[in-house]
Design an enzyme around this catalytic site. Sequence first.
Site, PDB file in Angstrom:
ATOM      1  N   LYS A  13      51.810 -58.164 -76.814  1.00 20.78           N
ATOM      2  CA  LYS A  13      51.802 -57.414 -78.079  1.00 20.78           C
ATOM      3  C   LYS A  13      51.508 -55.933 -77.845  1.00 20.78           C
ATOM      4  CE  LYS A  13      48.518 -59.879 -80.074  1.00 20.78           C
ATOM      5  NZ  LYS A  13      48.181 -60.851 -79.018  1.00 20.78           N
ATOM      6  N   ARG A  88      44.681 -62.150 -88.006  1.00 19.69           N
ATOM      7  CA  ARG A  88      44.455 -63.274 -87.094  1.00 19.69           C
ATOM      8  C   ARG A  88      43.993 -64.524 -87.824  1.00 19.69           C
ATOM      9  NH1 ARG A  88      43.339 -59.919 -82.197  1.00 19.69           N
ATOM     10  NH2 ARG A  88      43.056 -61.254 -80.387  1.00 19.69           N
ATOM     11  N   ARG A 127      45.782 -58.380 -65.532  1.00 20.21           N
ATOM     12  CA  ARG A 127      46.040 -57.095 -66.187  1.00 20.21           C
ATOM     13  C   ARG A 127      44.876 -56.107 -66.073  1.00 20.21           C
ATOM     14  NH1 ARG A 127      46.595 -58.763 -72.594  1.00 20.21           N
ATOM     15  NH2 ARG A 127      44.404 -59.211 -72.942  1.00 20.21           N
ATOM     16  N   ARG A 160      39.314 -53.419 -66.046  1.00 21.46           N
ATOM     17  CA  ARG A 160      39.743 -54.732 -66.533  1.00 21.46           C
ATOM     18  C   ARG A 160      38.844 -55.121 -67.685  1.00 21.46           C
ATOM     19  NH1 ARG A 160      43.189 -57.328 -62.442  1.00 21.46           N
ATOM     20  NH2 ARG A 160      43.355 -55.771 -60.799  1.00 21.46           N
ATOM     21  N   ARG A 172      39.735 -67.758 -76.219  1.00 25.37           N
ATOM     22  CA  ARG A 172      40.627 -66.899 -77.013  1.00 25.37           C
ATOM     23  C   ARG A 172      41.915 -67.634 -77.367  1.00 25.37           C
ATOM     24  NH1 ARG A 172      41.204 -61.972 -73.316  1.00 25.37           N
ATOM     25  NH2 ARG A 172      42.495 -61.103 -74.977  1.00 25.37           N
TER      26      ARG A 172
HETATM   27  P1  AMP Z   1      42.626 -58.270 -78.612  1.00 20.08           P
HETATM   28  O1  AMP Z   1      42.523 -56.974 -77.893  1.00 20.08           O
HETATM   29  O2  AMP Z   1      43.574 -58.212 -79.772  1.00 20.08           O
HETATM   30  O3  AMP Z   1      42.921 -59.437 -77.693  1.00 20.08           O
HETATM   31  O4  AMP Z   1      41.181 -58.551 -79.256  1.00 20.08           O
HETATM   32  C1  AMP Z   1      40.029 -58.690 -78.448  1.00 20.08           C
HETATM   33  C2  AMP Z   1      38.925 -59.358 -79.242  1.00 20.08           C
HETATM   34  O5  AMP Z   1      38.583 -58.565 -80.386  1.00 20.08           O
HETATM   35  C3  AMP Z   1      39.265 -60.733 -79.820  1.00 20.08           C
HETATM   36  O6  AMP Z   1      39.082 -61.780 -78.886  1.00 20.08           O
HETATM   37  C4  AMP Z   1      38.276 -60.817 -80.984  1.00 20.08           C
HETATM   38  O7  AMP Z   1      36.971 -61.094 -80.541  1.00 20.08           O
HETATM   39  C5  AMP Z   1      38.291 -59.384 -81.504  1.00 20.08           C
HETATM   40  N1  AMP Z   1      39.363 -59.161 -82.516  1.00 20.08           N
HETATM   41  C6  AMP Z   1      40.417 -58.306 -82.423  1.00 20.08           C
HETATM   42  N2  AMP Z   1      41.176 -58.338 -83.519  1.00 20.08           N
HETATM   43  C7  AMP Z   1      40.598 -59.243 -84.351  1.00 20.08           C
HETATM   44  C8  AMP Z   1      40.923 -59.754 -85.634  1.00 20.08           C
HETATM   45  N3  AMP Z   1      42.015 -59.333 -86.299  1.00 20.08           N
HETATM   46  N4  AMP Z   1      40.097 -60.687 -86.174  1.00 20.08           N
HETATM   47  C9  AMP Z   1      38.983 -61.113 -85.523  1.00 20.08           C
HETATM   48  N5  AMP Z   1      38.631 -60.693 -84.307  1.00 20.08           N
HETATM   49  C10 AMP Z   1      39.427 -59.765 -83.709  1.00 20.08           C
END
Ligand code: AMP
Length: 219
Positions: A13, A88, A127, A160, A172
Amino acid sequence: MNLILLGPPGAGKGTQAQLLKDRHGLVQLSTGDMLRAAVAAGSELGRQVKSIMEAGALVPDDIIIRMIGERIAQPDCAAGFILDGFPRTTVQAEALDKLLAEKGMKLDRVIELEVDDAALVARISGRFSCTACGAGYHDSYKKPAKPGVCDVCGGTKFNRRDDDKAETVKARLEAYHRQTAPLLPYYKARGVLGTVDGMASIEKVAGAVEKLLNSGLSS
Ligand code: AMP
């Protein structure tokens, strides 16, 4: 044009959002990046979410909805945005609908990047990104042209993510399947969902995304 990129962690993404941003002049809104910035800054928000993120769980909806609401209200978003990592949960998707309706904005496309779980673990564990400009790289799929030097800004420091460790990735992925995957039928029913094979190369995925943006989707 307002878009959502939907898919599990590691689906690409962020990579595709970056390309879309460059091609279409859209603003990239990554809730994960916003939260990581808050943690790094040691703000009140950062302190609230740090341990939740480290555990690979989702941050409470009210915190996220407030944060994205404030961001979308900023003038640069009027020209169009790409949501990367939001919504999400169904509660977040409903809040977004309300937010867009209040601002007279509409959602043009939701693009699902489909990738199987086994591939995701390999992708995520390799990554890393440039500390200075945030450009993303991968040990196998996308190395800097000159080892140790960022292609974009020439930076030489990389990092990282803490939550890219194998045990956190599992949590996750579970959160994705349990809480986020139900959004696929939600957007399909609205006629805005398109699915792209996220297992293909970055360039092929970008081509497929572009095709989707130019296609009329059935409702
Ligand atoms: P990401 O970079 O999108 O993988 O997000 C990293 C972490 O941030 C996730 O594992 C959640 O803990 C938190 N997070 C990011 N976006 C959201 C969201 N829309 N709702 C809830 N938690 C989020």
